[in-house]
Structure formats: C-alpha cells, structure tokens
Design an enzyme around this catalytic site. Structure first.
Site, PDB file in Angstrom:
ATOM      1  N   PRO A 131      49.833  27.915  19.395  1.00 19.58           N
ATOM      2  CG  PRO A 131      48.384  29.860  20.012  1.00 19.58           C
ATOM      3  CD  PRO A 131      48.810  28.482  18.735  1.00 19.58           C
ATOM      4  CG  MET A 132      50.552  24.308  22.738  1.00 20.22           C
ATOM      5  SD  MET A 132      51.059  22.939  22.240  1.00 20.22           S
ATOM      6  CE  MET A 132      52.210  23.046  20.943  1.00 20.22           C
ATOM      7  CD  GLN A 178      47.176  32.876  21.235  1.00 16.34           C
ATOM      8  OE1 GLN A 178      47.537  32.369  22.239  1.00 16.34           O
ATOM      9  NE2 GLN A 178      46.115  32.393  20.370  1.00 16.34           N
ATOM     10  CB  CYS A 218      43.599  30.989  27.116  1.00 13.61           C
ATOM     11  SG  CYS A 218      44.600  30.271  28.650  1.00 13.61           S
ATOM     12  CE  LYS A 230      44.569  27.552  19.112  1.00 19.40           C
ATOM     13  NZ  LYS A 230      43.717  27.218  20.249  1.00 19.40           N
TER      14      LYS A 230
END
Length: 337
Positions: A13-14, A66, A96, A135
């Site tokens: 996921p970006m 996500q 993040c 994550k």
C-alpha cells in the site's frame, strides 16, 4: 496441487500511488499478486464517501484494504464495510511514520502500544470472515527491535491474528521524513527471518528495500511472502514475471506492451465515465523502464496526457515512440555480413 497463496508476492500500500487505477494496471501484469489499497482511515470509511474511497474494478481481486486507526470499535465497523465491498483481506497500518498519521494516533507510533494493536486486531478479526492482518515495522526510535517486533506479533497472535507483513527497518518518528524513513534506517532482514523460524505457525511476509523479482525469490527461502514497494511502481514491468517465477504458473511473462493492451479496456471505460487520462496514465510511466524510448513514453504521457480531452490516441502515440526506438536499436545491432 499447492493451495493458492496470494501473500507470496504482494504490492505494498503506497499513498498517492496504489489507487484503483494503479491496481488495475498491476493486475494486468500479474493475475496472482495480492494488491493493496492506499491506507484509508477508519473514520473516513465510516463517515465519508464510501464509493469514492473503496470502489474498485472487480477484476482487481485478490485485493486487500489497508486501514489506519486506533479505535477498536471504529476499526471493526470499517472492516465490516470493507468486507461488504468485497475486499479479500483487511490490513491494519502499524508502519507509516508521517507526522499527520502520528497526530491521529495510528501508523508506526502504535509500535509503542502493542496491547492496543492487539485489541484493535481482535476487534477486526471478530468483525469479518476474511483474513485480518498487520503491517508493521521492527520498531520505532530507541526501541529494541527484537523486543518490539516479537512483542507486537505475540500479542496479536494471542488475539487470533496469524499473518504479518514486516517492513524490516525501524521508523524514526522525529527527525526523519516519511521518505527518509524508507531509506535511512538500516534493514534487518535476519530479524524477520528469525521471527519466521521461531514462530513457524505464523505467516510472515517481508517488506522493505526489495528491488527485484530475483531478490523476492531469494527472500522466499526464509519467509512465506514478499511485499514489493517502490520497485513495483517505478519499474512496473517486473511484475510481469511473478506469475511464472513466484507462483509457479506455466505461463509466458507479460511484457510492457502486453500490459498496456490489457489496461486498454479499463482506460476506455474510465475515460467514457469522465476520468482524466492523466489520473490513469501516471501509473504507466515506469512500464518501459530501461528500454529504448522510455523517455519519450514518459514525456508524451506526461505532457499530452494532461490536456483536456486526452484519450487513447495519446497512449498510442507514446507506444509508437517506444516501438520506433526499439526497432532503431535492433537495426543498429544487426551484424553486417
């Protein structure tokens, strides 16, 4: 026959990158890789425009949602909504490091609150039937990575979670930008390998600094899966190898020309629905990385793709520029008799 394991190769996921358009392009390159949405906050899912945030083309499966958040009840509600939209997995972001994310008490700062993460994951797991995954980083700031990683994983495992994606570097919450946090803290792949050896019943996916399919295959000697990040975006063509090399399918690799053809029906549908070509074309810029004509490909899509009314003819002109460059190189390399 081996059970299909989409986590063997996934695309990370970006933010600002792995939107619904990007995922449709990537699906054309690999039929098996697990694709992730950008992170969406649980509050946005519960209170915002769900179709805009969660809508996607059904051809993208398998695809994971996500979530970002730290309120167990709200995360559970958002997870149920995501499951109703058909997502194949619900993942919680504990990695993040951005200031905005920290101010909302989610992302990497939750590495300091493993009990809360476990509570959140327990709530998500009860709420949905699809897999619930985490994550995370190996730690943040001055944490001991072994203690922080194993502690978080063990607490979540006690709550019934059995699948973890581990970005194999710390995050520094102060002093480094999100971009610097993807490069500066050193990678510790061995710690993630050890996590798998000592917790063999868990599914462990490694992430961070994986530059190629060759590197992914090497990691798979030690862990269950590999998550590709920037390499899969900036050099998207490498995804065309993974069905054969990672998933063991008896298929030909998908080259960049074929990827564009597979993306074309999606482009046409979206253009007809009013989506601007630039919103979709930007994800194709890395397709011909390293090939003759790649610069012309990027220039045409970037300069002409933003113009009002830009359509598939722009893509065709960019493709022709690549074909001409490839043909020219082949002519120059033909030996003279």
């Amino acid at each position: 026959m081996q059970k299909f394991q989409p986590y063997r190769l996934s695309v990370a996921p970006m933010m600002d990158w792995t939107d619904r358009h990007c995922r449709s392009l990537h699906r054309g390159l690999s039929s098996r890789a697990l694709l992730y949405t950008e992170m969406v906050t649980s509050g946005a899912v519960v209170h915002g425009d769900r179709d805009k945030l969660l809508g996607y083309d059904p051809g993208q499966h398998p695809v994971a949602l996500q979530l970002g958040g730290s309120d167990p009840a709200e995360l559970a509600q958002a997870a149920r909504i995501g499951e109703d939209y058909g997502y194949d997995e619900i993942n919680l972001n504990v990695g993040c490091p951005s200031d905005r994310v920290q101010s909302g008490r989610f992302g990497a700062c939750l590495m300091r609150e493993p009990d809360l993460v476990a509570e959140c994951m327990g709530a998500i797991k009860v709420a949905v039937k699809v897999p619930a995954t985490v994550k995370c980083r190996i730690g943040v700031d001055d944490q001991d990575p072994e203690e922080s990683l194993f502690g978080l994983v063990d607490r979540c495992a006690a709550a019934g979670i059995d699948s973890f994606v581990v970005h194999a570097r710390k995050a520094w919450l102060k002093g480094l930008s999100p971009k610097e946090n993807r490069d500066i803290p050193p990678l510790d792949y061995e710690l993630v390998y050890r996590l798998k050896r000592e917790r063999p019943g868990l599914t462990i996916v490694i992430n961070g600094g994986v530059p190629s399919v060759d590197a992914a295959v090497a990691h798979l000697e030690h862990v269950d899966g590999v998550m590709l990040g920037r390499a899969a975006y900036h050099e998207a063509g490498l995804l065309g190898e993974v069905d054969r090399r990672v998933f063991g399918l008896d298929v030909a690799d998908v080259d960049s020309f074929e990827a564009v053809e597979r993306y074309r029906p999606y482009l046409a549908r979206e253009l007809a629905a009013g989506t601007h070509l630039a919103a979709m074309g930007r994800h194709m810029l890395g397709l011909f990385h390293g090939l003759p004509g790649a610069r012309a490909w990027r220039r045409i899509l970037t300069v002409e793709g933003v113009k009002l009314g830009a359509g598939l003819d722009v893509v065709d002109r960019a493709l022709e520029a690549v074909r001409m460059a490839v043909a020219s190189r082949e002519e120059r390399t033909v030996p003279v008799a």
